[in-house]
Design an enzyme around this catalytic site. Sequence first.
Site, PDB file in Angstrom:
ATOM      1  CG  HIS A 103       3.893  -5.912   3.326  1.00 48.22           C
ATOM      2  ND1 HIS A 103       3.331  -5.406   4.485  1.00 48.22           N
ATOM      3  CD2 HIS A 103       2.866  -6.054   2.452  1.00 48.22           C
ATOM      4  CE1 HIS A 103       2.030  -5.238   4.300  1.00 48.22           C
ATOM      5  NE2 HIS A 103       1.723  -5.619   3.079  1.00 48.22           N
ATOM      6  CG  HIS A 106      -2.205  -0.759   0.964  1.00 48.57           C
ATOM      7  ND1 HIS A 106      -3.387  -0.169   0.582  1.00 48.57           N
ATOM      8  CD2 HIS A 106      -2.457  -2.089   1.027  1.00 48.57           C
ATOM      9  CE1 HIS A 106      -4.317  -1.094   0.438  1.00 48.57           C
ATOM     10  NE2 HIS A 106      -3.776  -2.263   0.702  1.00 48.57           N
ATOM     11  CD  GLU A 140      -7.021  17.411 -14.662  1.00 50.70           C
ATOM     12  OE1 GLU A 140      -5.996  17.423 -13.970  1.00 50.70           O
ATOM     13  OE2 GLU A 140      -8.174  17.506 -14.188  1.00 50.70           O
TER      14      GLU A 140
END
Length: 761
Positions: A292, A241, A674
Amino acid sequence: MGSGASTHHHFAFQNAEKAFKAAALIQRWYRRYMARLEMRRQCTWSIFQSVEYAGQQDQVKLHDFFSYLVDHFTPSSHSERDFLNRMFTEERVPRDSEVEECSEYESIEVPDNYTGPRLSFPLLPDHATALVEAFRLKQQLHARYVLNLLHETRKHLVQLPNINRVSTCYSEEITVCGDLHGQLDDLIFIFYKNGLPSPERAYVFNGDFVDRGQDSVEILMVLFAFMLIYPKEFHLNRGNHEDHLVNLRYGFTKEVMHKYKMHGKKILKILQDVFCWLPLATLVDEKVLILHGGVSDMTDLELLSKLDRHKIVSTLRCKTRKENEKQAEEKGKAKPTSSAGSPWFLPQSRSLPSSPLHLSSHKIHKAGRSCSVPCSVPLGPRGLSRQVRRSVDLELERCRQQAGFLAIQEKEEPWLFTPEADTAAQEPLEPTQEEWRQVVDILWSDPMAQEGCKANTVRGGGCYFGPNVTEQLLQKYNLQFLIRSHECKPEGYEFCHSRKVLTIFSASNYYAVGSNRGAYVKLGPALTPHIVQYQANKTTHTLTMRQRISRVEGSALRALREKLFAHSSDLLEEFKKHDNGKTGLITLSDWAAAVESVLHLGLPWRMLRPQLVNSSTDNMLEYKPWLEDLAKEQLSHENIQSSLLETLYRNRSNLETIFRIIDSDHSGFISLDEFRQTWRLFSSHMKVDITDDCVCDLARSIDFNKDGHIDINEFLEAFRLVEQSCSERSASDCPQATNTNGSGSWPATEDSLVSVTQVAS
């Protein structure tokens, strides 16, 4: 006399026999009661994990979809190329100049009425303690101090190797903590119960500090502060993450922009670079490996210790060197450069060399040299001499650090010495496919009980590794066991693979209040793991086990009903396949098979049937009323047509992620530029010819409040309206209408808006 004694013994024997029978009945009842509770708990756990992993699959699919669009789209102008670079910032390693620009904090003024914590550098233990107390009281750290802290953190992380080494000789014990996921209460509870970091109390935090929870920023600030204060006793590993694209979906990007509206973009930019510099693993006494996710049958610790970790900005996609060469070729055609790029096999890193694991001195010297010398552009004799001298200085600095000496602060020399070289500098080479796969495996993998190694299709990344894979790695590198995180466990920890793999998860109440405990593990000189469990939420201590399971079960079933409702149309079609006589009835076994074929969650549907199906007669289910009941539960909260609400429930996470991808500058709004650039990307993939005027008209129609931008609510509302229009057209079975201006592009545009999310999901 003898007769009376005999009668007394007889009655005593009968009473004892009744007592034993009663005890056996009570024991049998209690065992059955506990077995039913355990069964409910396991079913609840399966629901939570299945829904969570399904969301991770959607994230990977959505990113693969956008990556495919970008890979097959040729920008026609510099503005389009710049937009794609902003949209997918993981495509390239941020330049130092960009990071320095984002970390400019001195020009930011702190107002006199600011009452939050204040930082001055170098940090002292009191500063970190004050941070913890301020965050406990819900105070917010000013953006100036956040950027300053991130700037100092990056400078420290750049000096660290890929695999940190920790020894129990210098501290009483080492505490290893797992995922925190933005839950500040768990971090504060760990420090309260185990003690604050100090030279005698070392910590290793094993990744996934952010996302899902509400206090990810505060957790990062506390962890980074303690790391700067105690660089030898406080260590951080990267998790899956700590990734820009994962943060887009799971909340961290939104949290930063919400808390720091003015400076959020700068914070996110430098955080992306900080995440890239986090070490990949930690080795305790050369015997315990902490990472992890896990390992695979291809895990190579020597390669992991040598690769340039800062180039792996995201584990969701690897941009191969062949793609880089192709893009460089396109850039060369568009804008010729005066100097040729270096061959792909030349090293490009500017990082300090990592400390390889079990390498010979020759290999160490070779790896250190190759990792230290940048070769982005050809240099003259003078430049080459200065660069080699810089390389030697870096090697000496690494040796000083390994020997335990303090780092010597020197004024950093520029890497490129002439304006011509600066303009000719190209992007650093990306990692090879093998290097990228190595990092993906250690951040995303999970252990399994079966032998072997296979792709982790449940998460969409990494692999499942069996006991033989673990044993092979331990023997190869002379290790005792592995400590990993990445998976929520009911008790906060779990041993597997003959106690050779220990999973530690430190975010208690992860799915719901009472769903799981948190845990951390302490390692002493004997390296015997000592597990400490806890519940950070005080309300769970007042609930009985049955009350706790019932509360968590209710939360899980609500999430599952939402999932079922989001696929109502698909379920109806699947039910009709089993209803050959068109009676509106199907067997409960057919119901279970149909639900699994649509949702693919791998849940025990027959066991869950009593909680999901309220009424059935003769082992038969009227499926249309059952679907209507699902809709009523959701419609009671939303005043939207059932079919449209179903579509929003199914696609909301993907739509929000798409919105944040299009919003490349993280402003919280989609600008006209955008929107136009993104639509060119979609239209090129879907072979739809849409003029710029038509796209501008569409953008203005979505901008309901006419403020010149599209926010998330307007974006979702536009999707809902287009879905409603398409549903009405489908219901009336009429030909598509054409636009009054004669362009004929509006129907295709509407279909594209819906199809984008359908393809992505």
